[in-house]
Design an enzyme around this catalytic site. Sequence first.
Site, PDB file in Angstrom:
ATOM      1  N   TYR A  67      10.238  -0.155   8.767  1.00  0.00           N
ATOM      2  CA  TYR A  67       8.862  -0.557   9.090  1.00  0.00           C
ATOM      3  C   TYR A  67       8.266   0.406  10.115  1.00  0.00           C
ATOM      4  CZ  TYR A  67       5.039  -3.700  10.372  1.00  0.00           C
ATOM      5  OH  TYR A  67       3.805  -4.244  10.604  1.00  0.00           O
ATOM      6  N   HIS A  93      -1.725  -0.861  15.061  1.00  0.00           N
ATOM      7  CA  HIS A  93      -1.914   0.435  14.452  1.00  0.00           C
ATOM      8  C   HIS A  93      -3.319   0.621  13.885  1.00  0.00           C
ATOM      9  CE1 HIS A  93      -1.274  -0.665   9.974  1.00  0.00           C
ATOM     10  NE2 HIS A  93      -1.357  -1.798  10.630  1.00  0.00           N
ATOM     11  N   ASP A 109       1.347  -6.666  14.210  1.00  0.00           N
ATOM     12  CA  ASP A 109       2.276  -5.912  13.362  1.00  0.00           C
ATOM     13  C   ASP A 109       3.477  -5.360  14.136  1.00  0.00           C
ATOM     14  OD1 ASP A 109       1.153  -6.090  10.814  1.00  0.00           O
ATOM     15  OD2 ASP A 109      -0.195  -4.405  11.141  1.00  0.00           O
ATOM     16  N   HIS A 122       0.809  -1.231   0.000  1.00  0.00           N
ATOM     17  CA  HIS A 122       0.000   0.000   0.000  1.00  0.00           C
ATOM     18  C   HIS A 122       0.844   1.285   0.000  1.00  0.00           C
ATOM     19  CE1 HIS A 122       0.400   0.224   4.376  1.00  0.00           C
ATOM     20  NE2 HIS A 122      -0.483  -0.711   4.631  1.00  0.00           N
ATOM     21  N   HIS A 150       5.068 -10.052  10.808  1.00  0.00           N
ATOM     22  CA  HIS A 150       5.884  -9.875   9.593  1.00  0.00           C
ATOM     23  C   HIS A 150       7.348 -10.102   9.921  1.00  0.00           C
ATOM     24  CE1 HIS A 150       2.687  -8.066   7.156  1.00  0.00           C
ATOM     25  NE2 HIS A 150       2.428  -7.224   8.136  1.00  0.00           N
ATOM     26  N   HIS A 180      -5.575  -8.845  14.487  1.00  0.00           N
ATOM     27  CA  HIS A 180      -5.591  -7.614  13.675  1.00  0.00           C
ATOM     28  C   HIS A 180      -6.389  -7.874  12.394  1.00  0.00           C
ATOM     29  CE1 HIS A 180      -4.330  -4.101  11.592  1.00  0.00           C
ATOM     30  NE2 HIS A 180      -3.188  -4.510  11.119  1.00  0.00           N
ATOM     31  N   GLU A 207      -6.433  -6.081   9.488  1.00  0.00           N
ATOM     32  CA  GLU A 207      -5.913  -5.707   8.158  1.00  0.00           C
ATOM     33  C   GLU A 207      -5.718  -6.964   7.308  1.00  0.00           C
ATOM     34  OE1 GLU A 207      -2.628  -2.933   8.160  1.00  0.00           O
ATOM     35  OE2 GLU A 207      -3.000  -2.433   6.060  1.00  0.00           O
ATOM     36  N   ASP A 259      -3.780  -8.288   5.214  1.00  0.00           N
ATOM     37  CA  ASP A 259      -2.593  -9.133   5.074  1.00  0.00           C
ATOM     38  C   ASP A 259      -2.575 -10.232   6.146  1.00  0.00           C
ATOM     39  OD1 ASP A 259      -2.273  -6.833   6.678  1.00  0.00           O
ATOM     40  OD2 ASP A 259      -0.107  -6.980   6.657  1.00  0.00           O
TER      41      ASP A 259
HETATM   42 FE1  FEO Z   1      -1.598  -3.829   9.744  1.00  0.00          FE
HETATM   43 FE2  FEO Z   1       0.452  -6.300   8.644  1.00  0.00          FE
HETATM   44  O1  FEO Z   1      -1.118  -5.309   8.781  1.00  0.00           O
END
Ligand code: FEO
Length: 397
Positions: A191, A145, A164, A24, A224, A78, A80, A82
């Site tokens: 990051y 986040h 994250d 993104h 991640h 989370h 999001e 991903d």
């Molecule tokens: Fe906030 Fe890795 O997604």
Amino acid sequence: MKPIEIAPKIYWVGAVDWNIRDFHGYSTKAGTTYNAYLIVDKTVALIDTVKAPFADEMLERISHVIDPKKIDILISNHTEMDHSGGIPKIMHFIGQDKPLYCSKMGKKNLSMHFGDKYNFHAVEDGETLSLGSRSLTFLETKMLHWPDSMFSYCPEDKILFSSDAFGQHYAGPQRFDDEIGEAIMPHAKTYFANILLLYTPLIEKLLARVTQMGLEFSMILPDHGIMWRQDPGKIVAAYARWSRQEPKNKAVVAYDTMWNSTRIMAESIAEGLGQAGVHALPMHLRANDRSEVITQVMDAGLVVVGSPTLNNGLFPTVSDFLTYMKGLKPKNKIGAAFGSYGWSGEAPKILSSQLDEMGFDQPEAPLKVLYVPGPEAKKQCFEWGEKLGKILVDRLK
Ligand code: FEO
């Protein structure tokens, strides 16, 4: 790649996205991973999933450990996509009625992504769930986040599943900090700068809360990149340091140029900054993407932004960078604006007003040069840079 046993009966079952290069708008030159974790206990729990296209790969990985249908609960730290993109496929496979644990905002947000068809268990902050020989305590980390973000902590093993937080966009042969060493830190910093910089006040509060609760970490397992098992304290200390946003004796000169005039200005300014003893980085905004520039901005004491005047306004890449930087809210910076022009010359003034809106202190008036900088204009740029550099050096004393 097979699953990896991180601790007895706790497995990494995520996926490696080797070739993602744009996350993104954040340039991910080293790819990324979507880490998901399987805990095999009396209750079998899966913590987080992966991006939708990797769901089959995750199921295959899980099947090396256990029949995925034996997963009893899914925990979503989370929303999001991903990490949640694989939820529909996983729930379909393990059974739609299986409990899906998440924060209260997680329930709301997951419903808005996938409908409210799941058996949601919205947990309270601090709630503990026994899995049998192990347990998980859920800690709300609202706005770190996303509003739904939470941590899951296993007190028996002192393992933090940190979503994250503490992650990095890095895909490589290594999975753990002891395998990669110091080389992971620039990825962790990039990051932080691109994902978390605007939330530094909340990070400071969270770190204080963690200290107050006396939580100890034998491992930190983010969603991640590299997992921290050798020295989890290292990334926690780095987060504390980065959150303070202490300015360094460093200046970023971020600019774009049409016919090299603004570039000549940028390089003369950088030379002047160097003369004052400041480490100056001229960064052309079409040679350095915004995620690299913001990483350098994070600990710079001075941000100098340059744009030629194009159609009475800013050059588009400069506007792009300013939009990005504004959103990430860097703090404790001196700012300055410059640019070349042909006739109207609005850009430096517009830049200055945007830097003002971002709370940058601007001790020097914007600098502009008509057409191509000659020896006099270059000298003026050098001196302007030197002056700014001296101001920064003085303030850091
Ligand atoms: Fe906030 Fe890795 O997604």
